[in-house]
Scaffold this active site. Structure first.
Site, PDB file in Angstrom:
ATOM      1  N   TYR A  31       0.812  -1.211   0.000  1.00 17.16           N
ATOM      2  CA  TYR A  31       0.000   0.000   0.000  1.00 17.16           C
ATOM      3  C   TYR A  31       0.852   1.270   0.000  1.00 17.16           C
ATOM      4  O   TYR A  31       0.381   2.333  -0.386  1.00 17.16           O
ATOM      5  CB  TYR A  31      -0.933   0.029   1.213  1.00 17.16           C
ATOM      6  CG  TYR A  31      -2.039  -1.004   1.186  1.00 17.16           C
ATOM      7  CD1 TYR A  31      -2.241  -1.816   0.070  1.00 17.16           C
ATOM      8  CD2 TYR A  31      -2.869  -1.185   2.267  1.00 17.16           C
ATOM      9  CE1 TYR A  31      -3.244  -2.764   0.043  1.00 17.16           C
ATOM     10  CE2 TYR A  31      -3.884  -2.141   2.257  1.00 17.16           C
ATOM     11  CZ  TYR A  31      -4.061  -2.922   1.139  1.00 17.16           C
ATOM     12  OH  TYR A  31      -5.058  -3.872   1.118  1.00 17.16           O
TER      13      TYR A  31
ATOM     14  N   LYS B  90       3.368 -15.107   2.148  1.00 11.03           N
ATOM     15  CA  LYS B  90       3.380 -15.966   0.956  1.00 11.03           C
ATOM     16  C   LYS B  90       4.836 -16.183   0.534  1.00 11.03           C
ATOM     17  O   LYS B  90       5.274 -15.774  -0.549  1.00 11.03           O
ATOM     18  CB  LYS B  90       2.571 -15.325  -0.171  1.00 11.03           C
ATOM     19  CG  LYS B  90       1.075 -15.469  -0.008  1.00 11.03           C
ATOM     20  CD  LYS B  90       0.581 -16.889  -0.282  1.00 11.03           C
ATOM     21  CE  LYS B  90       0.624 -17.207  -1.769  1.00 11.03           C
ATOM     22  NZ  LYS B  90       0.164 -18.605  -2.037  1.00 11.03           N
TER      23      LYS B  90
ATOM     24  N   ASP C 245      -3.020 -17.790   1.921  1.00 11.91           N
ATOM     25  CA  ASP C 245      -4.191 -18.385   1.279  1.00 11.91           C
ATOM     26  C   ASP C 245      -4.704 -19.584   2.075  1.00 11.91           C
ATOM     27  O   ASP C 245      -5.915 -19.768   2.253  1.00 11.91           O
ATOM     28  CB  ASP C 245      -3.896 -18.775  -0.174  1.00 11.91           C
ATOM     29  CG  ASP C 245      -2.625 -19.592  -0.338  1.00 11.91           C
ATOM     30  OD1 ASP C 245      -1.842 -19.703   0.627  1.00 11.91           O
ATOM     31  OD2 ASP C 245      -2.411 -20.127  -1.448  1.00 11.91           O
TER      32      ASP C 245
ATOM     33  N   ASP D  96      -5.356  -6.880   5.666  1.00  9.11           N
ATOM     34  CA  ASP D  96      -6.574  -6.205   5.219  1.00  9.11           C
ATOM     35  C   ASP D  96      -7.631  -7.235   4.829  1.00  9.11           C
ATOM     36  O   ASP D  96      -8.798  -7.153   5.236  1.00  9.11           O
ATOM     37  CB  ASP D  96      -6.232  -5.307   4.027  1.00  9.11           C
ATOM     38  CG  ASP D  96      -7.326  -4.300   3.708  1.00  9.11           C
ATOM     39  OD1 ASP D  96      -8.366  -4.301   4.392  1.00  9.11           O
ATOM     40  OD2 ASP D  96      -7.140  -3.504   2.770  1.00  9.11           O
TER      41      ASP D  96
ATOM     42  N   ASP E  62     -11.078  -8.960   7.351  1.00  7.92           N
ATOM     43  CA  ASP E  62     -12.476  -8.885   6.908  1.00  7.92           C
ATOM     44  C   ASP E  62     -13.121 -10.272   6.873  1.00  7.92           C
ATOM     45  O   ASP E  62     -14.308 -10.422   7.196  1.00  7.92           O
ATOM     46  CB  ASP E  62     -12.567  -8.227   5.532  1.00  7.92           C
ATOM     47  CG  ASP E  62     -12.534  -6.703   5.613  1.00  7.92           C
ATOM     48  OD1 ASP E  62     -12.451  -6.180   6.736  1.00  7.92           O
ATOM     49  OD2 ASP E  62     -12.574  -6.049   4.560  1.00  7.92           O
TER      50      ASP E  62
END
Length: 370
Positions: A142, A193, A226, A250, A254
Site C-alpha cells: 500500500y 506468501k 491463502d 486487510d 475482513d
C-alpha cells in the site's frame, strides 16, 4: 486519579449517532469516578471537508497528537465522491495513521454466544470464538514505491505497486503480536506468501529469529496466507493471535470479521511505538464498519462496535483492563437478554434503536456495580 484526554472524531454518516452512545458511557464512567476522561471533539472526513476544505484540519491533527487516545467513528459517503482524490474523506483517516505513526492494527474477531447463530458458519465452529489479527499498517504494497500507472503506448498501460518491508518493520509488528499472545492463549500464527514472494521469505525469517531470541515461551506457527484464509472458515477457533502484513491483514481481518455475524459488532485499534519513558503509545480506536450513509439519521445503527472501541482504549491505552472487561460483560449481558439492533436481528421479533441499545448497555454496566 489520572485524567485521560480523549479526542473524539464522529465523522460522517452514522458516526455522530454511535459516537453519542459511547460518549454517554464515557461521561458516566467519569461521573462515577471509575475513569476520568477529558473529552474534546473534532471533525474528520466529509464533515471536515465541508467546513475546512480538507479531510482533517491542522488544528485537529494537533489535538489528536496531544490526546492520550483518539476515538473515531466512520468517514465517507457518496456526497463526497466528486472531491479531489487527495481531499477525499478517507484521506483524514490516512493522515491520522501517518502523522501519529500508527503501525499496528489490532482487529479482534469475537463471537458472543448469543449471536453464534448469526454467523454464516455452524454454531459449533464460532461459538466462543476469540481471535486477534495483528496487521502491519504503514508498510507493504500500500505504501511501497514505485507506485504508478505507466502509459506504454499503443493503448497499453502498466500498473505498478511495490511490496517492500524492512527488518525493523517486521520486528516491531512481531513484538506487538508476541506480547499480546502472552496475555491471551500464548500462541502466534505468522502469515505470508514465502512460496512466491521474497518479502514473504524475509517476513518468515525475521519472525522466526525474533521468536527464538525474545519470545521462546510463546508457541509460534507459520501459515501461508491463502491457506490461513481457508482455515479461518474451516476451523477458526484454532487461532489465537495472527500476525501478517498490510495486504494480507486487510483481507484476512475482513474474513474473520464476518465469522462473527456482523461488522457492527467489531472494534479495532491502531497503535504506535511505545514512548520509552512513559510506556504509553499514540493510538486510534474505531469500529471496523463504514459510515453507512443509507441508514444515517434513522436510529438503526448498531453502536456496539463503537462502545467496544472505547473498551479497547481502556485496555491498551490506559491499562484499565478490568473496566474494559466490565464493558464487554455489559454488552454480552444485553445480547443474552435478546436485545437486537436491525443488523443482528436474526430470528428476533423486534429490534431496538441505536439510543436504546446504548441505554441498555449503560444500564447493564451500572447494574454490575450495585
Amino acid at each position: 486519579m489520572a485524567v485521560y484526554k480523549l479526542f473524539v472524531l464522529p465523522g460522517d454518516g452514522i458516526g455522530p449517532e454511535i459516537t453519542a452512545e459511547v460518549e454517554k458511557i464515557a461521561t458516566w464512567l467519569t461521573r462515577e469516578g471509575i475513569v476520568q476522561f477529558e473529552i474534546e471533539k473534532g471533525l474528520v472526513g466529509g464533515a471536515a471537508y465541508d467546513v475546512h476544505g480538507q479531510a482533517i484540519s491542522d488544528a485537529d491533527m494537533e489535538r489528536a497528537e496531544a490526546a492520550d487516545a483518539v476515538l473515531l467513528a466512520a468517514v465517507g459517503g457518496p456526497k463526497w465522491d466528486g472531491v479531489p482524490y487527495e481531499l477525499r474523506p478517507e484521506a483524514g483517516l490516512l493522515r491520522l495513521r501517518k502523522d501519529l505513526q500508527l503501525f499496528a492494527n489490532l482487529r479482534p474477531a469475537i463471537c458472543y454466544p448469543a449471536l453464534a447463530d448469526a454467523s454464516s458458519l455452524k454454531r459449533e465452529l464460532v461459538d466462543g470464538l476469540d481471535l486477534m489479527i495483528v496487521r502491519e499498517l504503514t508498510g507493504g504494497v500500500y505504501f511501497g514505491e514505485p507506485k504508478q500507472i505507466i502509459d506504454l503506448g499503443n493503448g497499453q498501460k502498466r500498473g505498478i505497486d511495490t511490496q517492500v518491508y524492512d527488518t525493523y518493520e517486521i520486528e516491531r509488528i512481531g513484538r506487538v503480536a508476541f506480547e499480546l499472545a502472552r496475555k491471551r492463549r500464548n500462541k502466534v500464527t505468522s502469515s505470508e506468501k514465502r512460496n512466491v514472494m521474497k518479502s514473504g521469505v524475509l517476513w518468515n525469517e525475521v519472525i522466526t529469529a525474533l521468536h527464538a531470541r525474545e519470545y521462546p515461551d510463546v508457541l509460534l506457527e507459520h501459515q501461508l496466507a491463502d491457506s490461513l484464509g481457508m482455515q479461518l472458515v474451516r476451523r477458526p477457533k484454532q487461532f489465537d493471535v495472527i500476525v501478517t502484513d498490510n495486504l494480507f491483514g486487510d483481507m484476512l481481518s475482513d474474513v474473520a470479521a464476518m465469522l462473527t455475524g456482523s461488522l457492527g459488532m467489531l472494534p479495532s485499534a491502531s497503535l504506535g511505538e511505545k514512548n520509552a519513558r512513559s510506556e504509553t503509545r499514540k493510538a486510534l480506536y474505531e469500529p471496523v464498519h463504514g459510515s453507512a450513509p443509507d441508514i444515517a439519521g434513522k436510529g438503526l445503527a448498531n453502536p456496539i462496535a463503537m462502545i467496544s472501541s472505547l473498551g479497547m482504549a481502556l485496555r491498551y491505552s490506559f491499562n484499565l483492563g478490568e473496566v474494559a472487561d466490565r464493558i464487554d460483560r455489559a454488552i454480552s449481558g444485553v445480547l443474552e437478554k435478546g436485545l437486537r439492533t436491525a443488523d443482528i436481528k436474526g430470528d428476533a421479533q423486534e429490534t431496538i434503536s441505536t439510543i436504546e441499545m446504548g441505554d441498555a448497555i449503560l444500564a447493564e454496566l451500572q447494574a454490575s456495580l450495585r
